[in-house]
Design a protein around this motif. Structure first.
Motif, PDB file in Angstrom:
ATOM      1  N   CYS A 111       0.247   1.785   8.578  1.00 42.07           N
ATOM      2  CA  CYS A 111       1.013   0.852   9.045  1.00 42.07           C
ATOM      3  C   CYS A 111       1.418  -0.009   7.766  1.00 42.07           C
ATOM      4  O   CYS A 111       2.442  -0.699   7.408  1.00 42.07           O
ATOM      5  CB  CYS A 111       0.131  -0.324   9.669  1.00 42.07           C
ATOM      6  N   THR A 112       0.404  -0.595   7.049  1.00 43.61           N
ATOM      7  CA  THR A 112       0.917  -1.695   5.127  1.00 43.61           C
ATOM      8  C   THR A 112       1.905  -0.606   4.618  1.00 43.61           C
ATOM      9  O   THR A 112       2.730  -1.364   3.979  1.00 43.61           O
ATOM     10  CB  THR A 112      -0.601  -1.420   4.501  1.00 43.61           C
ATOM     11  N   ILE A 113       1.119   0.651   4.303  1.00 37.99           N
ATOM     12  CA  ILE A 113       2.199   1.904   3.500  1.00 37.99           C
ATOM     13  C   ILE A 113       3.463   1.174   4.307  1.00 37.99           C
ATOM     14  O   ILE A 113       4.930   1.291   3.788  1.00 37.99           O
ATOM     15  CB  ILE A 113       1.970   2.719   3.430  1.00 37.99           C
ATOM     16  N   ALA A 114       3.880   1.898   5.572  1.00 37.00           N
ATOM     17  CA  ALA A 114       5.119   1.360   7.041  1.00 37.00           C
ATOM     18  C   ALA A 114       5.779  -0.052   5.966  1.00 37.00           C
ATOM     19  O   ALA A 114       7.407  -0.204   6.278  1.00 37.00           O
ATOM     20  CB  ALA A 114       5.516   1.776   8.089  1.00 37.00           C
ATOM     21  N   VAL A 115       4.856  -0.354   6.202  1.00 39.19           N
ATOM     22  CA  VAL A 115       6.009  -1.989   6.410  1.00 39.19           C
ATOM     23  C   VAL A 115       6.330  -2.121   4.657  1.00 39.19           C
ATOM     24  O   VAL A 115       7.387  -3.287   4.019  1.00 39.19           O
ATOM     25  CB  VAL A 115       4.703  -3.038   6.380  1.00 39.19           C
ATOM     26  N   LEU A 116       5.448  -1.927   3.696  1.00 42.82           N
ATOM     27  CA  LEU A 116       5.682  -1.720   2.206  1.00 42.82           C
ATOM     28  C   LEU A 116       7.495  -1.403   2.115  1.00 42.82           C
ATOM     29  O   LEU A 116       8.000  -1.819   1.120  1.00 42.82           O
ATOM     30  CB  LEU A 116       5.589  -1.339   1.211  1.00 42.82           C
TER      31      LEU A 116
END
Length: 344
Positions: free
Chosen positions: A22-27
């Motif tokens: 999810c963090t990578i998707a937000v980035l």
């Protein structure tokens, strides 16, 4: 696997991996927004939002929907395709240095695309949709040559033999491409030079539509083989003992990897190292299980290419640095680092 069958530690790892994805998707989303605001003609965040909802000027609509958004989407899709292709190659060969660029698969796809572009204009709809097919044929033939030359009956495929064979085949294809450039017109030569540097050249919605079906079909197929890739990582003897049909599964996964790489290269040019760097970073973040490794590789690949293209468009405005060069600046040192570690 249901959470009911997971130990507390496994549930904790699963939760951590989901948060990481999810963090990578937000980035990616943040970089996506920044990229929409990046270019020779600046658009403020509010102008971008108004244009997305149909309230911008005709010029803003043209800039955003006809020039920037297709290129941004292609950058993300290409990064996903190349990264997953690299993850699959590393899985089936158990070779930490396997990558569609290093092994020459990208070069084979590039040769097929270059031959086609030399004789047919890419402004027509039909050639655009034929490019991924031709790239698949070129990369597929290259993969067959590399596989055949690397395979020994009693030893199978060893990691070092695979790398050396791939590098040699890639060098031969690159030499052939250089010879072919001597026959090109100045306009086509300029295009090929830009393509070889790894520029996102297919920057309109027709190229998005030509690439998207390949990813929609092949990415879920590869993910469905996550357990097979996990078993292959245990070694051939163990995989056979667990009932896996090694050669059959390898061929299917190799075909999927070639398809992803070929289709991606057909609209992005010769972008290298994405298939090497993204899976390694994903492995450090989420571990070696392909149920999480493949999605993480895809997201990191999309983020890497999108960031590289955004930096390349903005660092020397109004000129551009091809995304492939930006990725190579990061990827080449990482490749040497991995090579040094393998020698230890």
């Amino acid at each position: 696997m249901s959470n009911n069958f997971l130990t507390p530690n496994q549930q904790k790892i699963k939760k951590k991996n989901i948060i990481t994805l999810c963090t990578i998707a937000v980035l990616i989303l943040i970089t996506f927004v920044i990229s929409m605001n990046t270019g020779v003609i600046k658009l403020t965040p509010m102008e971008v939002i108004r244009t997305l909802f149909g309230q911008g000027t005709a010029e803003q609509h043209l800039i955003l929907f006809e020039f920037r958004l297709p290129r941004i989407v292609i950058a993300v899709l290409v990064g996903m395709g190349l990264a997953v292709s690299g993850a699959v190659l590393q899985g089936i060969s158990r070779n930490a240095l396997a990558d569609p660029g290093i092994l020459g698969i990208n070069a084979g796809a590039g040769l097929a695309v270059m031959l086609f572009i030399s004789f047919f204009p890419t402004t027509k709809a039909a050639p655009v949709f034929l490019l991924p097919v031709l790239a698949f044929v070129g990369s597929g033939l290259t993969a067959i040559i590399i596989y055949t030359l690397s395979y020994k009956r009693h030893e199978g495929i060893t990691p070092m033999r695979l790398i050396l064979t791939g590098v040699a085949v890639a060098a031969g294809i690159s030499s052939a491409m250089i010879v072919l450039t001597l026959r090109l017109t100045p306009e086509n030569y300029q295009f090929v030079a830009t393509w070889l540097a790894g520029s996102i050249w297919g920057s309109n919605w027709r190229f998005v539509l030509s690439l998207l079906p390949w990813l929609i079909v092949l990415l879920p197929f590869v993910y469905s083989k996550s357990r097979v890739l996990n078993v292959l990582n245990l070694g051939e003897l163990t995989a056979v003992g667990l009932g896996a049909s090694i050669e059959k599964e390898r061929r299917w996964l190799l075909a999927a990897s070639v398809g992803l790489a070929g289709a991606s290269v057909s609209v992005s040019g010769g972008i290298g190292f994405v298939g090497l760097v993204a899976p390694h970073l994903a492995r450090q973040l989420v571990g070696a299980k392909h149920q999480f490794l493949l999605p993480a590789s895809a997201l990191l690949g999309g983020l890497l290419v999108l960031m590289a293209d955004t930096i390349g468009r903005s660092i020397l405005e109004p000129s551009e640095i091809p995304a492939g060069i930006v990725v190579a600046v990061l990827g080449a040192p990482y490749f040497l680092y991995l090579l040094a570690r393998l020698k230890e």
